[in-house]
Write an enzyme that holds these catalytic residues in place. Structure first.
Site, short mmCIF file in Angstrom:
data_model
loop_
_atom_site.label_atom_id
_atom_site.label_comp_id
_atom_site.label_asym_id
_atom_site.label_seq_id
_atom_site.Cartn_x
_atom_site.Cartn_y
_atom_site.Cartn_z
N HIS A 1 -4.97 9.74 -1.88
CA HIS A 1 -5.16 10.98 -1.12
C HIS A 1 -4.91 12.12 -2.10
O HIS A 1 -3.75 12.48 -2.36
CB HIS A 1 -4.20 11.08 0.06
CG HIS A 1 -4.50 10.16 1.19
ND1 HIS A 1 -5.65 10.23 1.93
CD2 HIS A 1 -3.79 9.12 1.70
CE1 HIS A 1 -5.65 9.29 2.86
NE2 HIS A 1 -4.53 8.60 2.74
N GLU B 1 -7.61 4.59 0.37
CA GLU B 1 -7.73 5.68 1.36
C GLU B 1 -8.21 6.99 0.73
O GLU B 1 -7.80 8.07 1.10
CB GLU B 1 -6.38 5.92 2.05
CG GLU B 1 -5.76 4.69 2.65
CD GLU B 1 -4.47 4.96 3.40
OE1 GLU B 1 -4.18 6.14 3.68
OE2 GLU B 1 -3.75 3.99 3.72
N ASN C 1 0.83 -1.20 0.00
CA ASN C 1 0.00 0.00 0.00
C ASN C 1 0.87 1.25 0.00
O ASN C 1 1.88 1.31 0.72
CB ASN C 1 -0.88 -0.01 1.27
CG ASN C 1 -1.97 1.04 1.25
OD1 ASN C 1 -2.72 1.15 0.29
ND2 ASN C 1 -2.06 1.83 2.32
N ASP D 1 -9.57 10.43 -0.45
CA ASP D 1 -10.24 11.67 -0.03
C ASP D 1 -9.76 12.76 -1.00
O ASP D 1 -8.73 12.61 -1.66
CB ASP D 1 -9.99 12.04 1.43
CG ASP D 1 -8.55 11.85 1.91
OD1 ASP D 1 -8.37 11.51 3.10
OD2 ASP D 1 -7.62 12.01 1.10
#
Ligand code: G3I
Length: 331
Positions: free
Chosen positions: A215, A246, A179, A248
């Site tokens: 992100h 993850e 990751n 956003d």
């Protein structure tokens, strides 16, 4: 009073209809304290990731003493609501306990067995409960070189392969992921992640997938959808599953009028996810939280921001509807 609008189809149902898991990262505190947090999480998402509770420091704060309870609560919530669990993360350069830092400093020979014991204990505790493990997180620096961490300094670059082998020994049925952030499209870091995975696979290391953290943000942080798709395609060509792990989308990196940024944010969510979902290798999308009431970004940037799909009052934002459109778009 009915609004006349059709009821929203939960994101988890839209994803399931096309074989994609839609998840969210979970903070233990609001999960235990806020009924609306629990209600929206269970309704909209088909997977959970612990934002912090499953990291080395929170799980084994002292050598040999494990505190599984906070992570177990999140895993139990996932199980009780038919949600998959992403395990995050076994080996990272942040949120390690003091005793690991001390070993790395003074007794590097003892660091190997300490890392192996941690991986084995955690994988055995969660055996059969975790759909995908982030075994190693962020081992590549932003310029594409091996990240200079306590693990690299004390153990050498081989720690990555060893971590995956130990994880596979502990739970041969667990899908094992690498990751990272800032490697979502094409560029030096993405190329280095691709090269690392090729090298691990050439060594016969049991790696099954790669997590692209995603992100991103408005303006300079907006990914190129074609580059994201191309990177996912070349990772899929290695036989790897690709998870968005993850996601956003920061507003503060934008430069347009504040009032226009939620619509621009929605466009970034929709275009980026549509590109991901156009790639067969992309089987899971997780957002790093789901309500702006609980995002890591304001404390990280020191600026107010609204990067997620629901506002602080748990109302769906344009970003939520954009994700729904991306999930509903034809394959
Ligand atoms: O638990 C302590 C608490 O006891 C103390 O009072 C408080 C004040 O110092 O700090 C608490 O620890 C904080 C921890 O989150 C739990 O809330 C740490 O300071 C804080 O740094 C930590 O931030 C987390 C960050 O990783 C650490 O780097 C964020 O919540 C978490 O969302 C974030 O998640 C990472 C992923 O794991 C990997 N990818 C990047 C992503 C964002 O950084």
């Amino acid at each position: 009073m009915p609004t006349g609008r059709p009821p929203l189809v939960p994101l988890r149902a839209l994803g399931a209809a096309r074989g994609v898991t839609v998840g969210a990262a979970v903070n233990g505190r609001p999960l235990g304290a806020d009924a609306t947090y629990r209600e929206v999480l269970a309704r909209e998402f088909g997977a959970v990731t612990c934002t912090n509770a499953m990291k080395f420091g929170p799980l084994q704060p002292e050598r040999g003493r494990f505190d599984f309870a906070p992570a177990d609560e999140i895993v139990a919530f996932g199980r009780d609501h038919g949600m998959a669990v992403r395990g995050h993360t076994l080996v990272w350069h942040r949120q390690n306990p003091e005793w690991i830092a001390a070993l790395a400093e003074r007794e590097t020979a003892a660091l190997w067995p300490a890392l192996r014991a941690h991986i084995q204990a955690v994988m055995e505790h969660y055996r059969g409960q975790v759909a995908a493990w982030d075994v190693v997180n962020e081992a590549v620096a932003d310029d594409g070189s091996p990240r200079d961490t306590l693990w690299l300094r004390a153990l050498g670059a081989g720690y990555v392969a060893h971590a995956f082998r130990w994880a596979h020994e502990a739970d041969p049925g667990a899908p094992l992921f690498y990751n990272d952030y800032g490697a979502d499209g094409l560029g030096p870091k993405a190329d280095a992640v691709h090269a690392l995975l090729c090298d691990l696979l050439d060594q016969g290391v049991p790696v099954h997938g790669v997590g692209l953290q995603m992100h991103v943000g408005l303006g300079r942080l907006t990914p190129d959808p074609d580059a994201v798709a191309a990177h996912m395609r070349r990772l899929g060509a290695l036989g790897l599953e690709v998870h968005v792990t993850e996601m956003d989308v920061r507003l503060q990196t934008g430069s347009g009028p504040l009032a226009e940024r939620p619509a621009e944010q929605a466009r970034v969510y929709e275009r980026t996810l549509a590109a991901c979902l156009s790639e067969r290798a992309c089987t899971s999308v997780t957002f790093w939280g789901f309500t702006d009431r609980h995002s890591w970004i304001p404390s990280f940037t020191g600026q107010d921001d609204a990067p997620l799909l629901f506002d602080p009052q748990y109302q769906p934002k344009p970003a939520y509807h954009a994700v729904a459109r991306a999930l509903s778009s034809q394959v």
